[in-house]
Write a protein that holds these residues in place. Structure first.
Motif, short mmCIF file in Angstrom:
data_model
loop_
_atom_site.label_atom_id
_atom_site.label_comp_id
_atom_site.label_asym_id
_atom_site.label_seq_id
_atom_site.Cartn_x
_atom_site.Cartn_y
_atom_site.Cartn_z
N ASP A 37 7.98 -8.19 -1.78
CA ASP A 37 8.75 -8.76 -2.89
C ASP A 37 8.34 -10.21 -3.13
O ASP A 37 8.13 -10.64 -4.26
N LYS A 38 8.21 -10.96 -2.05
CA LYS A 38 7.88 -12.37 -2.18
C LYS A 38 6.53 -12.56 -2.88
O LYS A 38 6.36 -13.47 -3.69
N LEU A 39 5.58 -11.66 -2.58
CA LEU A 39 4.24 -11.77 -3.19
C LEU A 39 4.17 -11.06 -4.54
O LEU A 39 3.16 -11.13 -5.22
N GLY A 40 5.23 -10.36 -4.88
CA GLY A 40 5.20 -9.60 -6.13
C GLY A 40 4.31 -8.37 -6.05
O GLY A 40 3.73 -7.94 -7.05
N VAL A 41 4.20 -7.77 -4.85
CA VAL A 41 3.39 -6.56 -4.69
C VAL A 41 4.26 -5.33 -4.99
O VAL A 41 5.35 -5.20 -4.44
N THR A 42 3.76 -4.44 -5.85
CA THR A 42 4.52 -3.26 -6.25
C THR A 42 4.59 -2.25 -5.11
O THR A 42 3.56 -1.84 -4.57
N LYS A 43 5.81 -1.84 -4.76
CA LYS A 43 5.96 -0.75 -3.78
C LYS A 43 5.82 0.56 -4.54
O LYS A 43 6.41 0.71 -5.62
N ILE A 44 5.07 1.48 -3.99
CA ILE A 44 4.83 2.74 -4.71
C ILE A 44 5.50 3.91 -4.00
O ILE A 44 5.79 3.84 -2.80
N ILE A 45 5.73 4.96 -4.76
CA ILE A 45 6.10 6.25 -4.17
C ILE A 45 4.79 7.02 -4.03
O ILE A 45 4.05 7.19 -5.01
N ASN A 46 4.49 7.46 -2.82
CA ASN A 46 3.20 8.08 -2.54
C ASN A 46 3.29 9.60 -2.70
O ASN A 46 3.61 10.32 -1.76
N ALA A 47 3.01 10.07 -3.94
CA ALA A 47 2.94 11.50 -4.19
C ALA A 47 1.46 11.90 -4.27
O ALA A 47 1.09 12.85 -4.96
N ALA A 48 0.63 11.15 -3.55
CA ALA A 48 -0.81 11.39 -3.55
C ALA A 48 -1.22 12.08 -2.25
O ALA A 48 -1.70 13.21 -2.24
N GLY A 49 -0.99 11.41 -1.13
CA GLY A 49 -1.42 11.91 0.17
C GLY A 49 -1.86 10.72 0.99
O GLY A 49 -1.50 9.58 0.69
N THR A 50 -2.69 10.98 2.02
CA THR A 50 -3.02 9.91 2.96
C THR A 50 -4.26 9.14 2.51
O THR A 50 -5.25 9.06 3.24
N TYR A 51 -4.22 8.61 1.32
CA TYR A 51 -5.40 7.93 0.77
C TYR A 51 -5.45 6.46 1.18
O TYR A 51 -4.44 5.75 1.12
N THR A 52 -6.64 6.03 1.58
CA THR A 52 -6.84 4.65 2.01
C THR A 52 -6.34 3.67 0.96
O THR A 52 -5.66 2.70 1.27
N MET A 53 -6.65 3.95 -0.32
CA MET A 53 -6.28 2.99 -1.38
C MET A 53 -4.77 2.90 -1.58
O MET A 53 -4.28 1.95 -2.19
N PHE A 54 -4.03 3.88 -1.07
CA PHE A 54 -2.56 3.81 -1.16
C PHE A 54 -1.95 3.52 0.21
O PHE A 54 -0.82 3.89 0.50
#
Ligand SMILES: *Cc1c(COP(=O)(O)O)cnc(C)c1O
Length: 411
Positions: A37-54
């Motif tokens: 939150d402090k950095l303004g980084v978006t928290k995501i819901i991971n409906a992708a899988g175990t991907y490095t980029m997520f």
């Protein structure tokens, strides 16, 4: 004095509420600041899988707690690596184990081990001065993949083969390793034959099974089959730290891999440090993972997929299927198809809308694409929902957003 303290305090602006919250907790129990939150980084819901980029996975609470405890004390790194390795080897029924900085790093360390085992002076020669060392790695052409570079980092070069006869002929006095990509969808030579021929030539065999748990038993199946080295990613199905992984296998090779790793400076692995928190996190994740009930775990993923599909049943023309890929990411995935002349939005556009929505949702990257994850049949007309990395309750959010976006496009 008092007022100046107050001024300083109020001068901290946005940090003040967090500091106040921290001040209320007991010493040693700081609440912590939410730096996303402090950095303004978006928290995501991971409906992708175990991907490095997520960021791959979220550690289970028990693993998070073990990581937090490990952070409280310094230890001797070499002792920690050694004892963690011994514990993992006995738990995973192999001779030796090393916690690496992910599976890609295990590929580098394992290759370095094969090139330098019994020859400590060789370690400094990697990767540029390997003329005096064996550096040929035999691989099936169909097993060339996106992680080749982790092996090339050692100064190794690939010798490609297709037929069993070519494989037999490929061995030279420079052959150092035979590499196998466990989730490869093609290739004429089986695991068993790959190992048998390599061992006839006294050459070690490496199996990259990074994304190939579950099943849990894969953690020992491939070393017991005879592979000399096997790697698994720590942050994928095992839900350990994203920057950890396992290198498992023959004791002499694991010891050689450890010598090519930090804390030793003149090594190819010096930059692949795994901190004490993540070494412990990896061990705790293995404990958590091997303690899971496989059938219950898979049934839970299946129910999630079915629940999402049920919430979408009134979307016109929508059909679904639940598919489990054979090797990598071997868990139920939800595949959605619909008639785009009735629901006028492409899967890629749906993914984009979910990505930019609130909360932000990432669907599986195979959505709307022909080439996706290994073993998933997808194309421009499919939405792929990876359900296994969803946190409890998130499946209904994903279903609601999909329903919203799809029904809005009906016309
Ligand atoms: C993910 C993956 C890797 C890399 O794993 P990291 O833990 O991210 O380093 C290597 N090989 C295969 C086949 C993978 O799927």
């Amino acid at each position: 004095m008092k007022s100046s303290t107050r001024r300083t305090f109020f001068g901290m602006g946005a940090a003040a509420p967090a500091l106040l919250a921290a001040a209320k907790t007991q010493p040693g129990q700081e609440a912590g600041i939410d730096y996303y939150d402090k950095l303004g980084v978006t928290k995501i819901i991971n409906a992708a899988g175990t991907y490095t980029m997520f960021t791959a996975s979220v550690m289970p609470p028990r693993v998070q707690a073990a990581v937090a405890l490990a952070a409280k004390h310094p230890v001797r790194l070499a002792e920690l690596q050694k004892k963690a390795g011994e514990y993992l080897a006995s738990k995973l029924k192999c001779e030796g184990a090393l916690v690496s900085a992910g599976a890609a790093s295990a590929l580098t360390l394992g290759t370095a081990a094969c090139m330098t085992v019994g020859n400590r002076a060789a370690m400094e020669l990697l990767p540029n001065d390997v003329q005096s060392l064996k550096n040929e790695v035999i691989i099936q052409k169909a097993h060339r993949y996106g992680y080749d570079h982790a092996i090339k980092n050692c100064g190794a070069r690939f010798i490609e083969v297709e037929t069993p006869a070519e494989y037999e002929r490929a061995f030279t006095d420079r052959t150092v390793m035979c590499h196998f990509f466990n989730a490869a969808e093609q290739g004429q030579i089986s695991r068993e034959n790959w190992i048998r021929v390599a061992h006839q030539h006294q050459v070690p065999c490496f199996n990259d099974a990074a994304a190939d748990v579950p099943p849990i038993s894969n953690l020992w199946a491939y070393t017991q089959m005879g592979f000399d080295l096997v790697t698994f990613s720590g942050g994928k199905g095992m839900r350990g730290p994203q920057n950890a992984g396992l290198l498992l296998g023959r004791k002499d090779l694991i010891e050689a891999a450890a010598l090519n790793n930090n804390p030793y400076d003149e090594t190819v692995g010096r930059g692949m440090k795994v901190a004490k928190e993540q070494i412990i996190g990896m061990v705790a994740a293995v404990d958590w993972f091997v303690g899971q009930n496989e059938e219950e775990m898979q049934a839970g993923f299946q129910r999630r997929a079915e629940r999402i599909a049920a919430m979408l049943k009134d979307v016109p023309t929508l059909k679904y299927e639940i598919v489990t890929p054979p090797a990598a990411n071997h868990v139920p995935h939800l595949i959605l198809r619909y008639d785009q002349s009735k629901v006028r939005k492409s899967p890629l556009a749906v993914a984009e809308e979910l990505r930019n929505g609130s909360p932000a949702i990432e669907l599986n990257p195979a959505t709307g694409r022909t080439s996706g994850s290994a073993g998933l049949v997808s194309d421009e007309n499919t939405i792929v929902v990876g359900v296994w990395m969803l946190e409890p309750g998130e499946e209904s959010i994903v279903a609601r957003r999909l329903h919203e976006v799809l029904t809005k496009a009906v016309g």
